[in-house]
Structure formats: C-alpha cells, structure tokens
Design a protein around this motif. Sequence first.
Motif, PDB file in Angstrom:
ATOM      1  N   GLU A 167       0.835  -1.198   0.000  1.00  0.00           N
ATOM      2  CA  GLU A 167       0.000   0.000   0.000  1.00  0.00           C
ATOM      3  C   GLU A 167       0.869   1.248   0.000  1.00  0.00           C
ATOM      4  O   GLU A 167       1.804   1.375   0.792  1.00  0.00           O
ATOM      5  CB  GLU A 167      -0.905   0.007   1.240  1.00  0.00           C
ATOM      6  N   ASN A 169      -0.779   4.589  -0.847  1.00  0.00           N
ATOM      7  CA  ASN A 169      -1.611   5.773  -0.657  1.00  0.00           C
ATOM      8  C   ASN A 169      -2.053   5.856   0.812  1.00  0.00           C
ATOM      9  O   ASN A 169      -3.224   5.643   1.149  1.00  0.00           O
ATOM     10  CB  ASN A 169      -2.826   5.722  -1.579  1.00  0.00           C
ATOM     11  N   ALA A 172      -4.903   8.482   1.708  1.00  0.00           N
ATOM     12  CA  ALA A 172      -6.266   8.052   1.418  1.00  0.00           C
ATOM     13  C   ALA A 172      -6.762   7.080   2.471  1.00  0.00           C
ATOM     14  O   ALA A 172      -7.921   7.131   2.894  1.00  0.00           O
ATOM     15  CB  ALA A 172      -6.340   7.417   0.034  1.00  0.00           C
ATOM     16  N   ARG A 173      -5.877   6.182   2.905  1.00  0.00           N
ATOM     17  CA  ARG A 173      -6.272   5.215   3.937  1.00  0.00           C
ATOM     18  C   ARG A 173      -6.539   5.924   5.256  1.00  0.00           C
ATOM     19  O   ARG A 173      -7.448   5.561   5.997  1.00  0.00           O
ATOM     20  CB  ARG A 173      -5.177   4.169   4.115  1.00  0.00           C
ATOM     21  N   ARG A 175      -7.665   8.981   5.594  1.00  0.00           N
ATOM     22  CA  ARG A 175      -8.964   9.637   5.451  1.00  0.00           C
ATOM     23  C   ARG A 175     -10.096   8.619   5.623  1.00  0.00           C
ATOM     24  O   ARG A 175     -11.131   8.924   6.213  1.00  0.00           O
ATOM     25  CB  ARG A 175      -9.077  10.318   4.089  1.00  0.00           C
ATOM     26  N   GLU A 176      -9.885   7.426   5.127  1.00  0.00           N
ATOM     27  CA  GLU A 176     -10.895   6.369   5.256  1.00  0.00           C
ATOM     28  C   GLU A 176     -11.131   6.030   6.728  1.00  0.00           C
ATOM     29  O   GLU A 176     -12.277   5.867   7.168  1.00  0.00           O
ATOM     30  CB  GLU A 176     -10.441   5.127   4.493  1.00  0.00           C
ATOM     31  N   GLU A 240     -13.568  -2.048  -2.454  1.00  0.00           N
ATOM     32  CA  GLU A 240     -13.470  -1.211  -1.265  1.00  0.00           C
ATOM     33  C   GLU A 240     -14.832  -0.853  -0.683  1.00  0.00           C
ATOM     34  O   GLU A 240     -14.935  -0.477   0.466  1.00  0.00           O
ATOM     35  CB  GLU A 240     -12.719   0.076  -1.603  1.00  0.00           C
TER      36      GLU A 240
END
Length: 265
Positions: A167, A169, A172-173, A175-176, A240
């Motif tokens: 991984e 990014n 982005a993770r 933010r998730e 996802e």
Amino acid sequence: MTDTTAEPVEHVAETDTVAAETPFVEMPALADDDAALFAGDTGVLPYEARRALALVLQRRYLSAAAHPAEWKALLAHQNVLASRCHDLFVELVVDRDYEIAYKRQVREAGLSIPVLLKDEPYKRVETLLMLFARNRFRQEQGAGERAAHVDAEELVDYALGFLATDETNLAARRREVDNAIATLVREHVLDEVAEGRYRVQPVVEILLPVERLRELTAWLRSPSAGSAASGEPAEAGDDETDAVETTGAADEADVVEEDNEEPRA
C-alpha cells in the motif's frame, strides 16, 4: 301491629330512576383535548412516550444514558410502543441489561411484508474499529471499570496495521479511517468526550455479537488478513465498498436521518 318494612315497589322504582340517570359502565374519554400536542392531534400517548417511539424509529438505537426520560417512558409504555411497531412490521427490541432499545425488520415466511428497514451493514474499516472498541470495552469491564475509552490515534494505528504491504496511498487510507471514526461517532457507537478521545458505548456488544466476534478474530489470525487493505474477511470481496454484515441493531438503516446528520455512506 304496624308494618315498618319498606315497600318493595318503591325501592325498585327508586333504583330504576338512578339507573336511568347513570350508565351501567362509565366509558372513559377517548381523548383529552388538553393532552393534544398540536392542531388536530388524535394521539393518545404522552409526550415522552411519543418521543421514545420516534427516536427508536429515527436512530439506530435509543439508550437510557443519552435519553433517560424517553427510556423511562419506553419502559412504562413498552407494550403499546411494541404494538405500534408491529403495525409497521417492525420489532421493538429492548435490552434492559445494556439499557438499549432498537428496531428490527420483521421477516416472516409466507407473508408479503413491505420492508421499511433496509439492510445496511457496516463497511470494512468501520467493523474493524468496532472490533477494537469492543475488545477495549470488554477489557475495561473485566477490570471493574465503569467506562471504556479509546483514542483516535489508537484506532488509526490499529486500522492501518492491516494495510497491504504494498500500500502506498497512506493519506487516502488515513482519510478512510477518519471517516469511519466519524460514522461511529454519528451513530453513537463512540461518544467524543474530548478532542480525539472517545467513550465506547455498550451498544458495541450488540453490533458485534459473540458469533461475529469469533469469525472476525479467526480471520484476523489467518494469513489472508494482511492482504486486505481495510481489514475485511477475504470472502467479502476485494471491492473497497464491500461491507461487513453485523446483527441486532446494526442490521437496520435509519428510517429517517437525524437532524443535522448526513446519511450513511
């Protein structure tokens, strides 16, 4: 000798006169105009009981801690409120141990039932965070503590620990995970008591029952766990947007979104 016994005819006549003036069974008033809450109101439940019913339908669950007056009214009028829910093919579930009430869609073989509550399982990362929160809740309970707390960074670190090794990014993770925390706060699985610090609500026990917990724990210990970016069992798929099914209160989406709250993703 003078007869002093009352005349039976007169006695009967007097009784008949009273009976004619007074109904045999006094009928209660169907509605009290003074109890009306708005123009044209035909409801018969008191204000707090109506609020309890509305909150159960509006929210994922109603707790005694957050709404003590409504919880008390719900218990006092439980049979009536359950009947109102049954009229809508919805079951009212009251857990007195955890002091939580929630709704569940009725599904009965052979009956054509309009479904009001759609299944809306939690997403992968949301379920993973609930797993961490539930474990903390049980640990604190076992230690005799009355409340369990988690910090935002603990939740983030735990969730990011299940990222795939390739991984890249990370933003982005992150933010998730932040969005997942916000969802759990909005649905009162976590209550923010200070910036970045949350109290775990007992409803997490219902959202993740023992059977589901064992399934998730077994998956976390399996070699395939590290291959999922957001910590979801492999059989749920690689998309996802795939979700994890839970039981109890988590099976049902809210009928009406709460004021000033955004709908679930």
